[in-house]
Design a protein around this motif. Structure first.
Motif, PDB file in Angstrom:
ATOM      1  N   VAL A 153       0.825  -1.215   0.000  1.00 20.57           N
ATOM      2  CA  VAL A 153       0.000   0.000   0.000  1.00 20.57           C
ATOM      3  C   VAL A 153       0.852   1.256   0.000  1.00 20.57           C
ATOM      4  O   VAL A 153       0.562   2.205  -0.729  1.00 20.57           O
ATOM      5  CB  VAL A 153      -0.951  -0.023   1.223  1.00 20.57           C
ATOM      6  N   LEU A 154       1.916   1.276   0.839  1.00 16.74           N
ATOM      7  CA  LEU A 154       2.674   2.515   1.030  1.00 16.74           C
ATOM      8  C   LEU A 154       3.256   3.153  -0.236  1.00 16.74           C
ATOM      9  O   LEU A 154       3.266   4.375  -0.331  1.00 16.74           O
ATOM     10  CB  LEU A 154       3.800   2.300   2.063  1.00 16.74           C
ATOM     11  N   PRO A 155       3.753   2.369  -1.232  1.00 15.15           N
ATOM     12  CA  PRO A 155       4.280   3.059  -2.427  1.00 15.15           C
ATOM     13  C   PRO A 155       3.259   3.969  -3.113  1.00 15.15           C
ATOM     14  O   PRO A 155       3.640   4.913  -3.808  1.00 15.15           O
ATOM     15  CB  PRO A 155       4.681   1.909  -3.357  1.00 15.15           C
ATOM     16  N   PHE A 156       1.968   3.682  -2.915  1.00 14.91           N
ATOM     17  CA  PHE A 156       0.952   4.472  -3.610  1.00 14.91           C
ATOM     18  C   PHE A 156       0.399   5.596  -2.750  1.00 14.91           C
ATOM     19  O   PHE A 156      -0.553   6.270  -3.136  1.00 14.91           O
ATOM     20  CB  PHE A 156      -0.190   3.559  -4.057  1.00 14.91           C
ATOM     21  N   VAL A 157       0.991   5.802  -1.564  1.00 20.10           N
ATOM     22  CA  VAL A 157       0.531   6.861  -0.667  1.00 20.10           C
ATOM     23  C   VAL A 157       1.527   8.007  -0.732  1.00 20.10           C
ATOM     24  O   VAL A 157       2.735   7.787  -0.747  1.00 20.10           O
ATOM     25  CB  VAL A 157       0.411   6.302   0.775  1.00 20.10           C
ATOM     26  N   ASP A 158       1.029   9.259  -0.764  1.00 19.95           N
ATOM     27  CA  ASP A 158       1.911  10.430  -0.836  1.00 19.95           C
ATOM     28  C   ASP A 158       2.957  10.407   0.259  1.00 19.95           C
ATOM     29  O   ASP A 158       2.672  10.039   1.397  1.00 19.95           O
ATOM     30  CB  ASP A 158       1.096  11.720  -0.675  1.00 19.95           C
ATOM     31  N   SER A 159       4.184  10.799  -0.072  1.00 19.85           N
ATOM     32  CA  SER A 159       5.273  10.679   0.898  1.00 19.85           C
ATOM     33  C   SER A 159       5.131  11.624   2.075  1.00 19.85           C
ATOM     34  O   SER A 159       5.857  11.494   3.049  1.00 19.85           O
ATOM     35  CB  SER A 159       6.620  10.894   0.209  1.00 19.85           C
ATOM     36  N   ASP A 160       4.179  12.592   2.038  1.00 18.85           N
ATOM     37  CA  ASP A 160       4.026  13.456   3.206  1.00 18.85           C
ATOM     38  C   ASP A 160       2.823  13.064   4.059  1.00 18.85           C
ATOM     39  O   ASP A 160       2.455  13.777   4.981  1.00 18.85           O
ATOM     40  CB  ASP A 160       3.929  14.929   2.785  1.00 18.85           C
ATOM     41  N   HIS A 161       2.203  11.907   3.767  1.00 16.85           N
ATOM     42  CA  HIS A 161       1.077  11.423   4.580  1.00 16.85           C
ATOM     43  C   HIS A 161       1.594  10.929   5.926  1.00 16.85           C
ATOM     44  O   HIS A 161       2.678  10.386   6.017  1.00 16.85           O
ATOM     45  CB  HIS A 161       0.384  10.286   3.820  1.00 16.85           C
ATOM     46  N   VAL A 162       0.760  11.074   6.976  1.00  7.61           N
ATOM     47  CA  VAL A 162       1.220  10.741   8.326  1.00  7.61           C
ATOM     48  C   VAL A 162       1.441   9.238   8.521  1.00  7.61           C
ATOM     49  O   VAL A 162       2.206   8.827   9.398  1.00  7.61           O
ATOM     50  CB  VAL A 162       0.200  11.267   9.369  1.00  7.61           C
ATOM     51  N   ILE A 163       0.827   8.412   7.670  1.00  2.00           N
ATOM     52  CA  ILE A 163       0.916   6.961   7.884  1.00  2.00           C
ATOM     53  C   ILE A 163       2.346   6.454   7.755  1.00  2.00           C
ATOM     54  O   ILE A 163       2.729   5.461   8.361  1.00  2.00           O
ATOM     55  CB  ILE A 163      -0.034   6.210   6.921  1.00  2.00           C
ATOM     56  N   HIS A 164       3.171   7.178   6.967  1.00  2.00           N
ATOM     57  CA  HIS A 164       4.558   6.729   6.771  1.00  2.00           C
ATOM     58  C   HIS A 164       5.356   6.717   8.063  1.00  2.00           C
ATOM     59  O   HIS A 164       6.354   6.008   8.163  1.00  2.00           O
ATOM     60  CB  HIS A 164       5.255   7.612   5.733  1.00  2.00           C
ATOM     61  N   SER A 165       4.906   7.513   9.077  1.00  3.97           N
ATOM     62  CA  SER A 165       5.663   7.554  10.329  1.00  3.97           C
ATOM     63  C   SER A 165       5.506   6.272  11.135  1.00  3.97           C
ATOM     64  O   SER A 165       6.250   6.046  12.077  1.00  3.97           O
ATOM     65  CB  SER A 165       5.228   8.753  11.160  1.00  3.97           C
ATOM     66  N   TYR A 166       4.543   5.412  10.759  1.00  4.59           N
ATOM     67  CA  TYR A 166       4.362   4.164  11.493  1.00  4.59           C
ATOM     68  C   TYR A 166       5.160   3.012  10.897  1.00  4.59           C
ATOM     69  O   TYR A 166       5.079   1.891  11.379  1.00  4.59           O
ATOM     70  CB  TYR A 166       2.880   3.780  11.505  1.00  4.59           C
ATOM     71  N   PHE A 167       5.901   3.290   9.822  1.00  2.79           N
ATOM     72  CA  PHE A 167       6.625   2.217   9.145  1.00  2.79           C
ATOM     73  C   PHE A 167       8.080   2.607   8.973  1.00  2.79           C
ATOM     74  O   PHE A 167       8.403   3.759   8.701  1.00  2.79           O
ATOM     75  CB  PHE A 167       6.016   1.926   7.774  1.00  2.79           C
ATOM     76  N   LEU A 168       8.972   1.608   9.113  1.00  6.52           N
ATOM     77  CA  LEU A 168      10.391   1.840   8.898  1.00  6.52           C
ATOM     78  C   LEU A 168      10.663   2.062   7.409  1.00  6.52           C
ATOM     79  O   LEU A 168       9.825   1.752   6.568  1.00  6.52           O
ATOM     80  CB  LEU A 168      11.184   0.613   9.369  1.00  6.52           C
ATOM     81  N   PRO A 169      11.879   2.551   7.062  1.00  3.14           N
ATOM     82  CA  PRO A 169      12.216   2.670   5.641  1.00  3.14           C
ATOM     83  C   PRO A 169      12.082   1.336   4.915  1.00  3.14           C
ATOM     84  O   PRO A 169      12.230   0.277   5.507  1.00  3.14           O
ATOM     85  CB  PRO A 169      13.691   3.110   5.671  1.00  3.14           C
ATOM     86  N   ARG A 170      11.826   1.398   3.621  1.00  4.12           N
ATOM     87  CA  ARG A 170      11.425   0.233   2.847  1.00  4.12           C
ATOM     88  C   ARG A 170      12.442  -0.911   2.865  1.00  4.12           C
ATOM     89  O   ARG A 170      12.060  -2.081   2.798  1.00  4.12           O
ATOM     90  CB  ARG A 170      11.178   0.664   1.410  1.00  4.12           C
ATOM     91  N   GLU A 171      13.736  -0.537   2.964  1.00  2.00           N
ATOM     92  CA  GLU A 171      14.776  -1.580   2.944  1.00  2.00           C
ATOM     93  C   GLU A 171      14.541  -2.598   4.047  1.00  2.00           C
ATOM     94  O   GLU A 171      14.830  -3.784   3.895  1.00  2.00           O
ATOM     95  CB  GLU A 171      16.159  -0.966   3.135  1.00  2.00           C
TER      96      GLU A 171
END
Lengths: 83, 92
Positions: free
Chosen positions: A30-48
């Motif tokens: 899901v995350l690749p299709f979510v804008d990089s400034d959305h708050v949800i990204h703070s709940y996930f580590l970097p993709r690597e």
């Protein structure tokens, strides 16, 4: 139906694997299709880490299995019979 | 064509498709999100399969039928066998 501890352990496993699957699916798919400034990204580590962490977990599992086999084999060694 | 060959063929076809997308070997210029999605795919499928296996095992543990009567009967048979063998001289 099984009772007591069996049921608890069984459904616990089901719940845990559902949680793990959902979190990992959101992370990878899901995350690749979510804008990089959305708050949800703070709940996930970097993709690597979505590849590194399962890799490390697999290595640790192999280590445990290997150690277990080693310990059991060592405990069951019998002295050689000398004729 | 044996099952092994079928599986190997299927796996290598999918592996080639994954390699083409991940390393952009054909210069397809896919949108970046799809490339981001493609490269963890082998690990993702493995983790998904692991979760499915764990859930299946857990569910079958939770729904396995207890057989009360069979358990009692077995315990009684064990007791009888032990008594019988002890009488015949086997040390427990």
């Amino acid at each position: 139906m099984a009772t007591g501890a069996d049921q608890a352990v069984g459904f616990g496993l089901v719940g845990f694997s559902l949680l793990l699957f959902t979190y990992y699916t959101i992370w990878v798919i899901v995350l690749p299709f979510v804008d990089s400034d959305h708050v949800i990204h703070s709940y996930f580590l970097p993709r690597e880490y979505s590849v590194i962490l399962p890799g490390v977990a697999a290595l640790i599992l192999l280590l445990f299995v290997g150690t277990f086999i080693g310990v059991v084999t060592w405990k069951n060694r019998k002295p050689k019979k000398s004729d | 064509m044996t099952k092994l060959l079928e599986w190997l063929l299927g796996v290598s076809l999918i592996g080639m498709a994954w390699g083409l997308v991940t390393f952009d070997l054909l210069d397809l210029q896919l949108p970046p999100q799809y490339r981001e999605l493609a490269w963890p795919m082998p690990v993702y499928l493995l983790v998904a399969f692991g979760c499915y296996s764990l859930a299946t095992v857990g569910y079958r543990v939770a729904t396995f039928n207890d057989c009360e009567d069979a358990a009692k009967e077995l315990q009684a048979q064990i007791k009888a066998a032990k008594a019988d063998l002890k009488k015949k001289g086997l040390k427990m």
